[in-house]
Design an enzyme around this catalytic site. Structure first.
Site, PDB file in Angstrom:
ATOM      1  N   GLU A   1      -8.577  -4.667  -6.247  1.00 10.47           N
ATOM      2  CA  GLU A   1      -7.343  -3.890  -5.927  1.00 10.47           C
ATOM      3  C   GLU A   1      -6.350  -4.621  -6.808  1.00 10.47           C
ATOM      4  OE1 GLU A   1      -6.303  -3.517  -1.644  1.00 10.47           O
ATOM      5  OE2 GLU A   1      -4.971  -1.807  -2.154  1.00 10.47           O
TER       6      GLU A   1
ATOM      7  N   TYR B   1      -1.587  -7.997   9.840  1.00 11.91           N
ATOM      8  CA  TYR B   1      -2.327  -7.772   8.472  1.00 11.91           C
ATOM      9  C   TYR B   1      -3.641  -7.321   8.994  1.00 11.91           C
ATOM     10  CZ  TYR B   1      -4.774  -9.259   4.109  1.00 11.91           C
ATOM     11  OH  TYR B   1      -5.262  -9.266   3.013  1.00 11.91           O
TER      12      TYR B   1
ATOM     13  N   ASP C   1      -3.357  -5.821  -6.656  1.00  9.00           N
ATOM     14  CA  ASP C   1      -2.488  -6.933  -6.182  1.00  9.00           C
ATOM     15  C   ASP C   1      -3.212  -8.332  -6.648  1.00  9.00           C
ATOM     16  OD1 ASP C   1      -4.354  -6.099  -4.056  1.00  9.00           O
ATOM     17  OD2 ASP C   1      -3.100  -7.025  -2.814  1.00  9.00           O
TER      18      ASP C   1
ATOM     19  N   HIS D   1      -3.791 -13.840   0.220  1.00  5.40           N
ATOM     20  CA  HIS D   1      -2.302 -13.582   0.631  1.00  5.40           C
ATOM     21  C   HIS D   1      -1.798 -14.644   1.648  1.00  5.40           C
ATOM     22  CE1 HIS D   1      -2.109  -9.355  -1.245  1.00  5.40           C
ATOM     23  NE2 HIS D   1      -3.351  -9.302  -0.789  1.00  5.40           N
TER      24      HIS D   1
ATOM     25  N   HIS E   1     -11.838  -9.291  -6.059  1.00  3.24           N
ATOM     26  CA  HIS E   1     -11.438  -7.845  -5.528  1.00  3.24           C
ATOM     27  C   HIS E   1     -10.844  -6.996  -6.659  1.00  3.24           C
ATOM     28  CE1 HIS E   1     -10.102  -4.789  -2.799  1.00  3.24           C
ATOM     29  NE2 HIS E   1      -9.228  -5.397  -2.308  1.00  3.24           N
TER      30      HIS E   1
ATOM     31  N   HIS F   1     -11.849  -6.196   1.469  1.00  4.92           N
ATOM     32  CA  HIS F   1     -11.169  -4.993   2.225  1.00  4.92           C
ATOM     33  C   HIS F   1     -11.692  -3.787   1.521  1.00  4.92           C
ATOM     34  CE1 HIS F   1      -7.203  -2.839   0.888  1.00  4.92           C
ATOM     35  NE2 HIS F   1      -7.550  -2.196   2.195  1.00  4.92           N
TER      36      HIS F   1
ATOM     37  N   HIS G   1       0.916  -1.223   0.206  1.00  2.00           N
ATOM     38  CA  HIS G   1       0.014   0.153   0.016  1.00  2.00           C
ATOM     39  C   HIS G   1       0.930   1.232  -0.082  1.00  2.00           C
ATOM     40  CE1 HIS G   1      -3.713  -2.225   1.815  1.00  2.00           C
ATOM     41  NE2 HIS G   1      -3.648  -2.149   0.483  1.00  2.00           N
TER      42      HIS G   1
ATOM     43  N   ASP H   1      -8.988 -11.029   0.236  1.00  4.09           N
ATOM     44  CA  ASP H   1      -7.931 -10.397   1.467  1.00  4.09           C
ATOM     45  C   ASP H   1      -8.214 -10.866   2.723  1.00  4.09           C
ATOM     46  OD1 ASP H   1      -6.248  -8.724  -0.058  1.00  4.09           O
ATOM     47  OD2 ASP H   1      -7.731  -6.999   0.008  1.00  4.09           O
TER      48      ASP H   1
HETATM   49 FE1  FEO Z   1      -7.057  -5.255  -1.078  1.00  6.63          FE
HETATM   50 FE2  FEO Z   1      -4.766  -7.605  -1.208  1.00  6.63          FE
HETATM   51  O1  FEO Z   1      -5.943  -6.290  -1.714  1.00  6.63           O
END
Ligand code: FEO
Length: 401
Positions: free
Chosen positions: A82, A194, A84, A227, A80, A147, A24, A166
């Site tokens: 984002e 996390y 990543d 993750h 999601h 998230h 981030h 996430d």
């Molecule tokens: Fe909210 Fe792993 O991205």
């Protein structure tokens, strides 16, 4: 990492990002790297759940190729938006030309803005919707703010498998994939870090979502996040940990003392306060903020019973090294604890009231007036700090949380 079969016909085709040290942007330290997990399901409709961060697109496609020709992918589930998890989608779609894309309603709305260079045909799926892929059926559960507003979970009832993106993740690169293959303390610490630094502001929604999953009576014997490590030994362990963190339950008999110092007086005070707390049976830990990683300090506060923050006064303020920590503490809402401030000064004491304001903003409760020392501490001053620590510990031990 190579493709790894996590259940019969289901593969983790994601990648490790071994060397990332900040996530981030600069906001989150990732001293153990991270992974971007993506899951490939072999069924009548070959399905990919999530992709990976943009620079790893080639590695993702190579991992998929180990299992099946990526051209044969029929469905891509985007849990999601984002980058990543979404970043590699354009490269995947170049190969899997006919793949149909599914996302939550907010995902459908947001995806074309995240990847504006192409036209996207996306099918929206909402909570309760299902998608048959052959002998398995995918169910979707929207999970706003776990998230992002677009986030959703994918559940496969025939496999008792939850793919929550996430949620329940950790920033932890590893050659191993499962919770029973890695050191438990490291895994739980990374999961706590996390949570504290990503999901903590959304704790009320975390509680609501977990209750919703419980009420749906979903059978879950594996949680495979996007993750880090996959939970198969005891998926309930991470769910219970999330409930502890979300409800601000202290999980350690510990006081966290965070401070910084100009000429050493506040530091001497911090050490004496720690001695006082320690003599009362609680443990205590010191963090000099200019020497420490703020994400790790916040992680430790999440599990602690109480927090103390100290600073010298400079320019009518607290020391700037504490600013980012205090801002993040209130932004992340890691609070709900008994708290107090302490500090030293030369001519005018201003820092402790400001520290109290920040502690309150983070949701903590001030349980004791500040203790302050002017210039160099005398033996009597330090004895008072020791007594302050003892009294603070007694208040903490009597405080109902
Ligand atoms: Fe909210 Fe792993 O991205």
């Amino acid at each position: 990492m190579p493709a790894i079969e996590i259940k019969q016909g289901i593969y983790d085709v994601g990648v490790n990002d071994w060397n990332i040290r900040a996530f981030h942007g600069p906001t989150l330290s990732t001293f153990l790297g991270t992974s971007y997990n993506a899951y490939l399901i072999l069924d009548e409709k070959i399905t990919l759940v999530d992709t990976v961060y943009t620079p790893f697109a080639k590695e993702l496609l190579e991992n998929i190729q180990e299992v099946v020709d990526p051209e044969k992918i029929d469905y891509i589930i985007i849990n999601h938006l984002e980058m990543d998890h979404l970043g590699a989608l354009p490269e995947v779609k170049k190969v899997a030309k006919n793949a149909k894309i599914f996302a939550s309603p907010k995902g459908k709305a947001g995806l074309p803005k995240q990847l504006p260079d192409e036209d996207w045909d996306i099918t929206a799926v909402k909570t309760g919707d299902t998608l048959s892929i052959g002998k398995r059926t995918l169910s979707f559960i929207e999970a706003p703010m776990l998230h992002w507003p677009d986030s959703m979970f994918t559940y496969i009832k025939e496999e008792k498998l939850l793919l929550p993106n996430d949620a329940f993740g950790q920033h932890l690169a590893s050659s191993k994939r499962f919770d029973d293959e890695v050191e438990e303390d490291t895994l739980m610490y990374q999961a706590a870090k996390y949570y504290a630094n990503i999901l903590s502001p959304f704790s009320p929604l975390v509680i609501k979502k977990i209750n919703e999953i419980v009420s749906l009576n979903l059978e879950i014997d594996m949680i495979a996040p996007s993750h880090g490590i996959i939970w198969r030994k005891d998926p309930g362990k991470i769910i219970h940990a999330y409930l502890d963190w979300a409800t601000r339950k202290p999980t350690q008999e510990k006081v966290v003392i965070v401070y910084d110092t100009l000429w050493g007086t506040t530091e001497k005070m911090a050490h004496k306060i720690l001695e006082g707390i320690s003599s009362s049976g609680l443990s205590a830990v010191l963090y000099k903020m200019s020497k420490c990683d703020l994400n790790e300090v916040i992680t430790d506060i999440q599990s602690a019973k109480a927090v103390l923050v100290g600073s010298s006064t400079i320019n009518n303020e607290y020391i700037p090294s504490l600013s980012a920590f205090l801002d993040e503490l209130s932004a992340l809402k890691v609070g709900g604890k008994p708290a107090a401030a302490f500090g030293s000064y030369g001519w005018a004491e201003k820092a402790t009231k400001l520290l109290e304001e920040k502690l309150i903003k983070a949701g903590n409760k001030i349980v004791k007036e500040p203790i302050t020392v002017q210039f160099k501490p005398t033996k009597e001053d330090l004895q008072k700090c020791y007594e302050y620590g003892r009294e603070f510990a007694a208040l903490v031990l009597n405080h109902e949380q």
